[in-house]
Design an enzyme around this catalytic site. Structure first.
Site, short mmCIF file in Angstrom:
data_model
loop_
_atom_site.label_atom_id
_atom_site.label_comp_id
_atom_site.label_asym_id
_atom_site.label_seq_id
_atom_site.Cartn_x
_atom_site.Cartn_y
_atom_site.Cartn_z
N SER A 73 0.79 -1.23 0.00
CA SER A 73 0.00 0.00 0.00
C SER A 73 0.82 1.28 0.00
O SER A 73 0.24 2.37 -0.15
CB SER A 73 -0.96 0.01 1.20
OG SER A 73 -2.01 -0.89 0.97
N GLY A 84 4.13 9.34 6.18
CA GLY A 84 4.61 7.98 5.95
C GLY A 84 3.50 7.10 5.41
O GLY A 84 2.37 7.55 5.19
N HIS A 85 3.85 5.85 5.17
CA HIS A 85 2.86 4.86 4.75
C HIS A 85 3.46 3.49 4.97
O HIS A 85 4.67 3.30 4.85
CB HIS A 85 2.48 5.03 3.28
CG HIS A 85 1.06 4.66 2.99
ND1 HIS A 85 0.57 3.36 3.10
CD2 HIS A 85 0.01 5.42 2.59
CE1 HIS A 85 -0.71 3.36 2.79
NE2 HIS A 85 -1.09 4.59 2.48
N ASP A 86 2.60 2.53 5.32
CA ASP A 86 2.99 1.13 5.43
C ASP A 86 2.33 0.34 4.32
O ASP A 86 1.32 0.78 3.74
CB ASP A 86 2.58 0.56 6.79
CG ASP A 86 3.33 1.21 7.94
OD1 ASP A 86 4.47 1.63 7.74
OD2 ASP A 86 2.74 1.31 9.03
N GLY A 87 2.86 -0.85 4.06
CA GLY A 87 2.28 -1.69 3.03
C GLY A 87 2.38 -3.16 3.40
O GLY A 87 3.39 -3.58 3.99
N GLY A 95 2.47 -11.89 2.22
CA GLY A 95 3.71 -12.25 2.88
C GLY A 95 4.83 -11.24 2.71
O GLY A 95 5.99 -11.55 3.02
#
Length: 459
Positions: A63, A302-305, A309
């Site tokens: 993401s 920020g952003h996480d993805g 897995g």
């Protein structure tokens, strides 16, 4: 710079320990400190083949792709081809969800800030052809509206696929091609892949999932459907290339070669809060594409993805010109990401360590507001109370996430803050607080919120 060498020494000493402790098969990172860069990689990209990770290795960024899509949208704004408060229907006349009024009102800004209000986890494979996003937007017609547009935040993958289609229509080319021509190539991202066909040309990570027996094993599916590309289903790159994208935003929209890809005004607009998040120990607000994290009075975009897995993390500290990009392919990588980011922030800006959520007591005695059944397209969650007064959460995956190997999750819930409870047992190495929002008309919560607003279904 002594600061650079201090962080480099910490990374080389500490990261192998963290990777082993959290059963992460492979990890790659790139840290930008002004013009200086620290790179590091360790582990195995695929436990079936034994290929080792290098700093050139390509991982899916999940993401974090949404910030790329938001940047493509803001380029359109810069060119006067689009306005943020324009109705989506102005560009996509066929756009509709189940609620007719919402369908007409939803704006581009609301899609970018996850505040459009419709169910966001619509994982439907509409084919590998260039018409995949056009067909995807068509199938949203039956998607339920969770709340009125603009009312609150609920993470929305489908909204970003819709934005991808909007980009296609205004650029007259498929999303993947626009992404490459407008961002990947101009930024010189040589280790970036928009699909598996491109990824196979690189040293590529394979995701690893936890089995029912508790082992970590390579997945049998590398990526999800093409229609999810603008939301994060397929884009992969090296940590160095992800850092390169972060540096575009640190430099006010100017690429390393001096070319301007985004206006300074749009860079700043993307970091401006659009909607506040529930108190669930994530960011404090969402901008246009960016999640906004608060640390010691500072705001960090920020952003996480997360994909099948694989996991990614990107954080910026704009005032100091610092960016952290870190990628992993399984295990419990999020505590590893958190410690790395904490160390960099402490070293470069004196920002203190993020506090881990801690219970303030047992579950409330009057827990009737929370008890019930909540649903989304990806899970059924039941909150129940036992005779001894303890509160329990049981979540069963459904749909595509169940097919891809997500496992049921059960944990006791205890008090944290007001209507926000804390799980006793972590999931993926993280204890994610759970907010109960709104009122269903009987005093019970209307939504269970963990970043997504799941609706109460037992009224």
């Amino acid at each position: 710079m002594a600061q650079v060498e201090t962080i480099r020494t910490w990374v080389e000493r500490r990261m192998p320990e963290l990777v082993a402790a959290h059963r992460v098969p492979a990890l790659s990172l790139a840290i930008g400190l002004g013009d200086e860069t620290i790179e590091f990689a360790t582990g195995i990209l695929n436990r079936d083949t034994g290929v080792e990770a290098t700093t050139d290795a390509v991982f899916q960024i999940g993401s974090v792709t949404k910030v790329f899509t938001a940047t493509l949208v803001m380029q359109l704004v810069d060119e006067g081809l689009l306005a943020l408060d324009q109705a989506v229907r102005d560009i996509l006349p066929g756009f509709r969800v189940a609620d007719a009024d919402a369908s007409a009102r939803i704006t581009v800004r609301q899609l970018l800030s996850h505040s459009s209000g419709f169910e966001g986890d619509v994982f439907v494979d509409t084919g590998a052809g260039d018409d995949n996003l056009e067909r995807y937007v068509d199938i949203l017609a039956g998607t339920p509206q969770l709340f009125a547009p603009g009312e609150m935040f609920s993470y929305n993958n489908a909204g970003f696929s819709t934005l991808g289609r909007l980009v296609e229509v205004l650029r007259g080319a498929p999303y993947d091609r626009v992404l490459r021509e407008r961002l990947l190539d101009p930024l010189g991202l040589r280790h970036a892949a928009v699909d598996a066909e491109e990824a196979i040309l690189h040293r590529t990570a394979v995701g690893h999932l936890r089995t029912a027996a508790g082992d970590i094993a390579p997945t049998t599916v590398w990526s999800m459907e093409r229609s999810g590309s603008p939301a994060g289903s397929r884009l992969a790159m090296s940590a160095r290339d992800l850092l390169g994208f972060g540096r575009l935003h640190l430099a006010g929209g100017v690429a390393a070669d001096g070319s301007r890809l985004l206006s300074t005004a749009s860079v700043e607009d993307m970091r401006r809060p659009q909607v506040r998040l529930p108190d669930i120990d994530q960011g404090v607000a969402w901008g246009l594409g960016w999640e906004l994290f608060a640390r010691d009075g500072r705001v960090l975009p920020g952003h996480d993805g997360n994909t099948i897995g694989q996991s990614a993390c990107l954080r910026l500290l704009p005032e100091e010109g610092v960016a952290v990009a870190v990628l992993a392919n399984g295990g419990d990588p999020h505590p590893v990401f958190a410690e790395l980011v904490d160390d960099v922030l402490r070293e470069v800006a004196g920002i203190g360590q993020k506090e881990t959520p801690a219970a303030s007591g047992p579950a409330p005695h009057d827990a009737g507001r929370f008890v019930g059944r909540y649903e989304s397209s990806t899970a059924i969650t039941t909150i129940s109370r036992t005779d001894d007064g303890r509160l329990w959460l049981d979540r069963t995956p459904r749909g595509v996430v169940a097919d891809l190997g997500d496992l049921p999750y059960r944990t006791e819930l205890v008090s944290w803050r007001d209507d926000v409870l804390l799980p006793v047992d972590p999931e993926g190495g993280v204890r994610q607080p759970i907010a109960f929002l709104g009122d269903d008309g009987t005093g019970r919560a209307a939504h269970l919120h963990t970043g997504r607003a799941d609706r109460r279904m037992d009224s």
